[in-house]
Design a protein around this motif. Structure first.
Motif, short mmCIF file in Angstrom:
data_model
loop_
_atom_site.label_atom_id
_atom_site.label_comp_id
_atom_site.label_asym_id
_atom_site.label_seq_id
_atom_site.Cartn_x
_atom_site.Cartn_y
_atom_site.Cartn_z
N UNK A 106 -32.08 66.30 96.31
CA UNK A 106 -33.36 67.00 95.65
C UNK A 106 -34.04 66.07 94.72
N UNK A 107 -35.40 66.54 94.88
CA UNK A 107 -36.19 66.08 93.45
C UNK A 107 -36.79 67.32 92.80
N UNK A 108 -35.99 67.09 91.26
CA UNK A 108 -36.21 68.17 90.61
C UNK A 108 -37.30 67.89 89.63
N UNK A 122 -26.19 73.54 84.21
CA UNK A 122 -25.22 73.82 85.23
C UNK A 122 -25.15 73.28 86.48
N UNK A 123 -26.48 72.44 86.50
CA UNK A 123 -26.68 71.68 87.69
C UNK A 123 -25.64 70.83 88.38
N UNK A 124 -24.97 69.92 87.50
CA UNK A 124 -24.03 69.12 87.85
C UNK A 124 -22.76 69.80 88.35
N UNK A 125 -22.47 70.93 87.68
CA UNK A 125 -21.25 71.57 88.26
C UNK A 125 -21.65 72.49 89.52
N UNK A 126 -22.67 72.65 89.68
CA UNK A 126 -23.11 73.34 91.17
C UNK A 126 -23.13 72.12 92.08
N UNK A 127 -23.61 71.03 91.88
CA UNK A 127 -23.80 70.13 92.68
C UNK A 127 -22.33 69.39 93.06
N UNK A 135 -29.43 73.63 98.32
CA UNK A 135 -30.70 73.64 97.88
C UNK A 135 -31.11 75.13 97.17
N UNK A 136 -30.61 75.98 97.92
CA UNK A 136 -30.81 77.43 97.20
C UNK A 136 -29.97 77.58 96.10
N UNK A 137 -28.92 77.35 96.01
CA UNK A 137 -27.73 77.34 95.00
C UNK A 137 -28.60 76.84 93.50
N UNK A 138 -28.91 75.75 93.82
CA UNK A 138 -29.58 74.79 92.62
C UNK A 138 -30.77 75.61 92.12
N UNK A 139 -31.60 76.12 93.02
CA UNK A 139 -32.78 76.93 92.76
C UNK A 139 -32.44 78.13 92.22
N UNK A 140 -31.49 78.82 92.49
CA UNK A 140 -31.12 79.97 91.86
C UNK A 140 -30.66 79.77 90.45
N UNK A 141 -29.75 78.93 90.23
CA UNK A 141 -29.37 78.55 88.92
C UNK A 141 -30.13 78.10 88.06
N UNK A 142 -31.23 77.44 88.21
CA UNK A 142 -32.30 76.96 87.49
C UNK A 142 -33.41 77.60 87.23
#
Ligand SMILES: [Zn+2]
Length: 273
Positions: free
Chosen positions: A235-237, A262-267, A201-208
């Motif tokens: 996650x709910x974005x 970059x969210x799909x690659x991070x996921x 969750x933190x990774x996706x938060x950081x990159x968005x």
């Protein structure tokens, strides 16, 4: 505007460029619910969906753009418009409803107004994102009668859009799910006392750049059900600025896409551990 025709054109383009496109089921009004698949069915799978809430239809062209760009290793199953009937009602009003009795019912639920631009529910006034089997009916804003938003339905998973999404989830066993909503520029994680992948969750938060919030009070949502059932990252974005009207969010689509590119690659990275 991004209407149902633009959506169908995008599906054709994705198919022409090698994505699988198929229907996962039918809405209350019998309209097909399309799904786009890219990547490999071997290995880790990700599920992403959008427009489960009608007025948040800007999330459909967002996830379409994300799928067009995706070329990673994980299998990605994308349901770009879960609530097809709701989106059409929101955009086109009662002319999208084929049945006279249903028109009368919806007009009544909408307090006599023919403006459905703020409608969240499906075509029988159930809010799909409080209809899942995860502390169903326990939410503070839940209502037990048909309404433009927050009606939990007669029983958990009473709605065909949700049973179709549940069946897809059970079949592909994703290890990450992303539920796109609008608005607020924030990410909700966790359900009840479960918080399966705080690092992911933190990774996706950081990159968005979307801050992360725990949702211990959220109930009946897809994310809630997914976390409760699979105990993996869900996650709910929430995309888009809070001060922009729902039907104007489309004007900010390029900026929203940029933030989520970059969210799909991070996921996929998270999925592969
Ligand atoms: Zn929503």
């Amino acid at each position: 505007m991004y209407d149902i025709k633009a959506f169908q054109e995008d599906l054709k383009e994705l198919y022409a460029n090698g994505a699988q496109v198929f229907d996962i089921g039918y809405t209350y009004l019998g309209r097909p619910i399309p799904c786009v698949f890219k990547g490999s069915e071997e290995g880790k799978q990700i599920l992403i969906h959008a427009s489960i809430h009608a007025r948040e239809w800007v999330t459909t062209p967002l996830v379409i753009e994300m799928m067009k760009a995706y070329n990673g290793k994980c299998g990605v199953w994308c349901v770009p418009m879960v609530n097809v009937d709701g989106v059409m009602l929101c955009q086109e009003g009662l002319s999208s409803i084929p049945d006279e009795g249903l028109k009368t019912f919806l007009l009544d639920v909408n307090n006599g107004s023919e403006d459905f631009s703020l409608w969240k529910a499906n075509a029988r006034a159930v809010d799909l994102n409080v209809n899942c089997n995860a502390l169903w009916g326990k939410g503070a804003q839940n209502v037990t009668y048909p309404a433009p938003a927050n009606y939990i339905g007669m029983f958990p998973f009473s709605e065909p859009e949700n049973t179709a999404l549940r069946a897809l989830t059970e079949r592909v066993q994703p290890v990450v799910t992303l539920s796109y909503h609008a608005r607020g520029n924030v990410i909700y994680k966790a359900f009840s006392c479960l918080d399966p992948s705080p690092e992911g969750a933190k990774l996706i938060s950081d990159l968005t750049g979307y801050p992360l919030l725990d949702t211990y009070e959220s109930t009946g949502g897809y994310k809630d059900w997914y976390i409760a059932t699979f105990q993996q990252l869900g996650l709910t974005i929430e995309v888009g600025d809070d001060d922009i009207p729902y039907d104007k969010l489309i004007d900010t689509l390029p900026a929203i896409c940029e933030r989520n590119k970059d969210v799909l690659n991070a996921a996929c990275e998270i999925a592969q551990g």
